[in-house]
Design a protein around this motif. Structure first.
Motif, short mmCIF file in Angstrom:
data_model
loop_
_atom_site.label_atom_id
_atom_site.label_comp_id
_atom_site.label_asym_id
_atom_site.label_seq_id
_atom_site.Cartn_x
_atom_site.Cartn_y
_atom_site.Cartn_z
N ASP A 55 41.34 8.48 4.12
CA ASP A 55 41.73 9.68 3.38
C ASP A 55 43.10 10.16 3.85
O ASP A 55 43.63 9.73 4.87
N GLU A 56 43.66 11.03 3.04
CA GLU A 56 45.03 11.51 3.25
C GLU A 56 45.19 12.23 4.59
O GLU A 56 46.15 11.98 5.32
N CYS B 187 42.42 4.56 8.40
CA CYS B 187 42.11 5.78 7.64
C CYS B 187 41.80 5.49 6.17
O CYS B 187 42.41 4.62 5.56
N ARG C 252 37.29 11.99 10.33
CA ARG C 252 37.59 11.82 8.91
C ARG C 252 37.06 10.48 8.42
O ARG C 252 36.68 9.62 9.22
#
Length: 189
Positions: free
Chosen positions: A119-120, A117, A166
């Protein structure tokens, strides 16, 4: 009038202080050790739900909707394992079907491979996915509830598909590929 949910803390002595607890397992009340496989299963389920809840709160649009559905799948699965009432299993399956249809409509064009990942929200979803997988493994250690393993497996897969929507890096046999999704108008859902 205000009141404590756990007034025993005022007395300095609460049920469970000696390492035992009561659980409802398929409609049967049991007094078990906090180290029992059933307690560890419910603990993992609770952690998975907390992480999905956190991911949902941090998300928006259709991702948030899928995460709320995933949360309800786990909630109903927990109710089913506590009570043995098949209606809860049916509700879990219904919520799972809705989540699968929605995540299918959001399918990513990212390359297939190991997702890291960027992003948050993706990271929160990944943490939730890991706890769902851990719950699945805990369930495999107990004597009942095997029918819930399929729900957990599919929710883990749904969460993985959400991660792919994402920003992330995909580790493939050809190396690392950075994937940043284009904004979609229908993400506001």
């Amino acid at each position: 009038m205000t009141r404590l949910a756990k007034p025993c803390i005022l007395a300095g002595s609460c049920p469970g202080d000696l390492g035992e607890t009561e659980v409802l397992w398929f409609g049967e009340a049991k007094c078990v050790s906090k180290a029992s496989a059933i307690v560890k299963l419910f603990g993992a389920l609770e952690a998975a739900m907390v992480h999905i809840n956190l991911a949902a709160v941090k998300s928006d649009g259709r991702i948030r909707r899928v995460l709320w559905l995933a949360l309800w799948v786990l909630q109903y699965a927990g109710f089913y394992m506590s009570t043995g009432d098949r209606r809860f299993l049916d509700k879990a399956l219904n919520a799972l079907n809705k989540a699968v249809k929605l995540v299918y409509s959001m399918a990513s064009d990212s390359p297939l491979g190991w997702v890291v990942c960027l992003d948050e929200v993706c990271a929160y979803i990944n943490a939730a996915r890991a706890w769902v997988r851990w719950t699945e493994r805990r369930l495999a250690q107990v004597d009942k509830g095997r029918e819930v393993i399929m729900l957990l497996n599919h929710i883990g897969n749904v969460l993985f598909e959400l991660m792919r929507t994402r920003g992330h890096v995909v580790l493939t046999k050809n190396g690392a590929v950075r994937y940043i999704p284009a904004p979609r108008r229908d993400d506001a859902y």
